[in-house]
Design a protein around this motif. Structure first.
Motif, PDB file in Angstrom:
ATOM      1  N   ALA A  42       0.747  -1.235  -0.017  1.00 32.70           N
ATOM      2  CA  ALA A  42      -0.238  -0.029   0.019  1.00 32.70           C
ATOM      3  C   ALA A  42       0.895   1.364  -0.110  1.00 32.70           C
ATOM      4  O   ALA A  42       0.432   2.369  -0.419  1.00 32.70           O
ATOM      5  CB  ALA A  42      -0.930  -0.139   1.174  1.00 32.70           C
ATOM      6  N   ALA A  43       2.123   1.138   0.294  1.00 32.78           N
ATOM      7  CA  ALA A  43       2.667   2.401   0.419  1.00 32.78           C
ATOM      8  C   ALA A  43       3.572   2.884  -0.837  1.00 32.78           C
ATOM      9  O   ALA A  43       4.139   3.577  -0.754  1.00 32.78           O
ATOM     10  CB  ALA A  43       3.863   2.184   1.655  1.00 32.78           C
ATOM     11  N   ASN A  44       3.349   1.784  -1.786  1.00 30.75           N
ATOM     12  CA  ASN A  44       3.937   1.968  -2.953  1.00 30.75           C
ATOM     13  C   ASN A  44       3.046   1.965  -3.909  1.00 30.75           C
ATOM     14  O   ASN A  44       1.930   1.506  -4.076  1.00 30.75           O
ATOM     15  CB  ASN A  44       5.067   1.032  -3.275  1.00 30.75           C
ATOM     16  N   LYS A  45       3.354   2.274  -5.371  1.00 33.33           N
ATOM     17  CA  LYS A  45       2.515   2.071  -6.475  1.00 33.33           C
ATOM     18  C   LYS A  45       2.266   0.534  -6.933  1.00 33.33           C
ATOM     19  O   LYS A  45       3.146  -0.040  -6.981  1.00 33.33           O
ATOM     20  CB  LYS A  45       3.251   2.926  -7.559  1.00 33.33           C
ATOM     21  N   TYR A  46       0.922   0.445  -7.043  1.00 33.78           N
ATOM     22  CA  TYR A  46       0.692  -1.074  -7.450  1.00 33.78           C
ATOM     23  C   TYR A  46      -0.553  -1.170  -8.332  1.00 33.78           C
ATOM     24  O   TYR A  46      -1.164   0.041  -8.525  1.00 33.78           O
ATOM     25  CB  TYR A  46       0.358  -1.794  -6.084  1.00 33.78           C
ATOM     26  N   GLU A  47      -0.616  -2.163  -8.968  1.00 32.61           N
ATOM     27  CA  GLU A  47      -1.598  -2.247 -10.042  1.00 32.61           C
ATOM     28  C   GLU A  47      -2.104  -3.687 -10.607  1.00 32.61           C
ATOM     29  O   GLU A  47      -1.433  -4.555 -10.038  1.00 32.61           O
ATOM     30  CB  GLU A  47      -1.151  -1.596 -11.623  1.00 32.61           C
ATOM     31  N   GLY A  48      -2.985  -3.952 -11.387  1.00 41.53           N
ATOM     32  CA  GLY A  48      -3.257  -5.045 -11.769  1.00 41.53           C
ATOM     33  C   GLY A  48      -3.648  -6.296 -10.693  1.00 41.53           C
ATOM     34  O   GLY A  48      -4.229  -6.060  -9.680  1.00 41.53           O
ATOM     35  N   SER A  49      -3.076  -7.341 -10.830  1.00 40.49           N
ATOM     36  CA  SER A  49      -3.028  -8.487  -9.738  1.00 40.49           C
ATOM     37  C   SER A  49      -2.505  -8.243  -8.415  1.00 40.49           C
ATOM     38  O   SER A  49      -2.956  -8.942  -7.499  1.00 40.49           O
ATOM     39  CB  SER A  49      -2.391  -9.847 -10.490  1.00 40.49           C
ATOM     40  N   ILE A  50      -1.998  -7.157  -8.205  1.00 50.61           N
ATOM     41  CA  ILE A  50      -1.545  -6.839  -6.853  1.00 50.61           C
ATOM     42  C   ILE A  50      -2.622  -6.599  -6.111  1.00 50.61           C
ATOM     43  O   ILE A  50      -2.776  -6.823  -4.738  1.00 50.61           O
ATOM     44  CB  ILE A  50      -0.424  -5.840  -7.003  1.00 50.61           C
ATOM     45  N   HIS A  51      -3.982  -6.062  -6.520  1.00 46.98           N
ATOM     46  CA  HIS A  51      -4.941  -5.744  -5.856  1.00 46.98           C
ATOM     47  C   HIS A  51      -5.621  -7.132  -5.260  1.00 46.98           C
ATOM     48  O   HIS A  51      -6.184  -6.912  -3.851  1.00 46.98           O
ATOM     49  CB  HIS A  51      -6.114  -5.435  -6.866  1.00 46.98           C
ATOM     50  N   PHE A  52      -5.408  -8.138  -5.814  1.00 44.84           N
ATOM     51  CA  PHE A  52      -5.776  -9.607  -5.242  1.00 44.84           C
ATOM     52  C   PHE A  52      -4.976  -9.822  -4.024  1.00 44.84           C
ATOM     53  O   PHE A  52      -5.318 -10.262  -3.008  1.00 44.84           O
ATOM     54  CB  PHE A  52      -5.677 -10.637  -6.173  1.00 44.84           C
ATOM     55  N   VAL A  53      -3.696  -9.400  -4.034  1.00 44.36           N
ATOM     56  CA  VAL A  53      -2.684  -9.646  -2.909  1.00 44.36           C
ATOM     57  C   VAL A  53      -3.138  -8.772  -1.573  1.00 44.36           C
ATOM     58  O   VAL A  53      -3.153  -9.307  -0.534  1.00 44.36           O
ATOM     59  CB  VAL A  53      -1.225  -9.749  -3.543  1.00 44.36           C
ATOM     60  N   LEU A  54      -3.282  -7.535  -2.199  1.00 41.39           N
ATOM     61  CA  LEU A  54      -3.644  -6.537  -1.141  1.00 41.39           C
ATOM     62  C   LEU A  54      -5.116  -7.001  -0.430  1.00 41.39           C
ATOM     63  O   LEU A  54      -5.108  -6.961   0.753  1.00 41.39           O
ATOM     64  CB  LEU A  54      -3.627  -5.290  -1.538  1.00 41.39           C
ATOM     65  N   PHE A  55      -5.966  -7.324  -1.151  1.00 42.69           N
ATOM     66  CA  PHE A  55      -7.232  -8.061  -0.596  1.00 42.69           C
ATOM     67  C   PHE A  55      -7.152  -9.168   0.217  1.00 42.69           C
ATOM     68  O   PHE A  55      -7.503  -9.107   1.514  1.00 42.69           O
ATOM     69  CB  PHE A  55      -8.195  -8.471  -1.787  1.00 42.69           C
ATOM     70  N   VAL A  56      -6.174 -10.140  -0.142  1.00 41.71           N
ATOM     71  CA  VAL A  56      -6.047 -11.047   0.790  1.00 41.71           C
ATOM     72  C   VAL A  56      -5.238 -10.985   2.075  1.00 41.71           C
ATOM     73  O   VAL A  56      -5.614 -11.212   3.158  1.00 41.71           O
ATOM     74  CB  VAL A  56      -5.091 -12.392  -0.240  1.00 41.71           C
TER      75      VAL A  56
END
Length: 166
Positions: A42-56
């Protein structure tokens, strides 16, 4: 000495007992590693499938926090449907679900880390998320390991017929 003062040592004993137990230590590690994972992402730029990792990461971090405090305060009997005699099974299912969902999260983080490995060279002068993704992949692996340990531990206890969490 008032009657209200007598339960105090028992409550403290329960709290200290849980914090020193294997499950208490594992839950603390799950909270630390989960927070490390989602804060790193969350402290860095993320996109795409990283949203799933953040959700989990955020979902199981919040659920683990809830399980930790309910168990710490020994209030599992107050949880409808999941509490009481079902508390150990609820913990087991939570840990199995977390371990299973962290596996694809690890895969996503490893893929993203590999995708940005070109910018890990000293000659590369532009901002790069390689180290962020690598750190997140390590945290995801640590999370999966501690949830798997907890699932195995709770599964063994459930097979032995135990009903209490610690």
């Amino acid at each position: 000495m008032s009657p209200q003062a007598t339960p105090q040592p028992q409550v403290r004993k329960n709290i200290v007992g849980f914090l020193k137990s294997f499950l208490g230590i594992i839950r603390i590690l799950q909270i630390i590693f989960g927070a490390g994972l989602w804060v790193t992402i969350a402290a860095n730029k993320y996109e795409g499938s990283i949203h799933f990792v953040l959700f989990v990461a955020v979902l199981f971090w919040l659920l683990t926090l809830a399980l930790f405090f309910v168990t710490l305060l020994n209030k599992q009997d107050l949880v409808p449907i999941l509490g009481g005699d079902h508390w150990l099974l609820s913990n087991l299912l939570h840990d199995v679900a977390a371990a299973v969902l962290y596996l694809p999260a690890i895969g996503v983080m490893i893929h993203k880390t590999d995708k940005y490995s070109y910018c890990n060279r000293s000659e590369y002068k532009y901002p790069c998320v390689y180290k962020v993704y690598f750190t997140a992949a390590v945290f995801a692996c640590l999370c999966a390991v501690v949830y798997l340990l907890s699932a195995i531990f709770n599964g063994c206890r459930k097979c032995r017929g135990e009903k209490t969490v610690f």
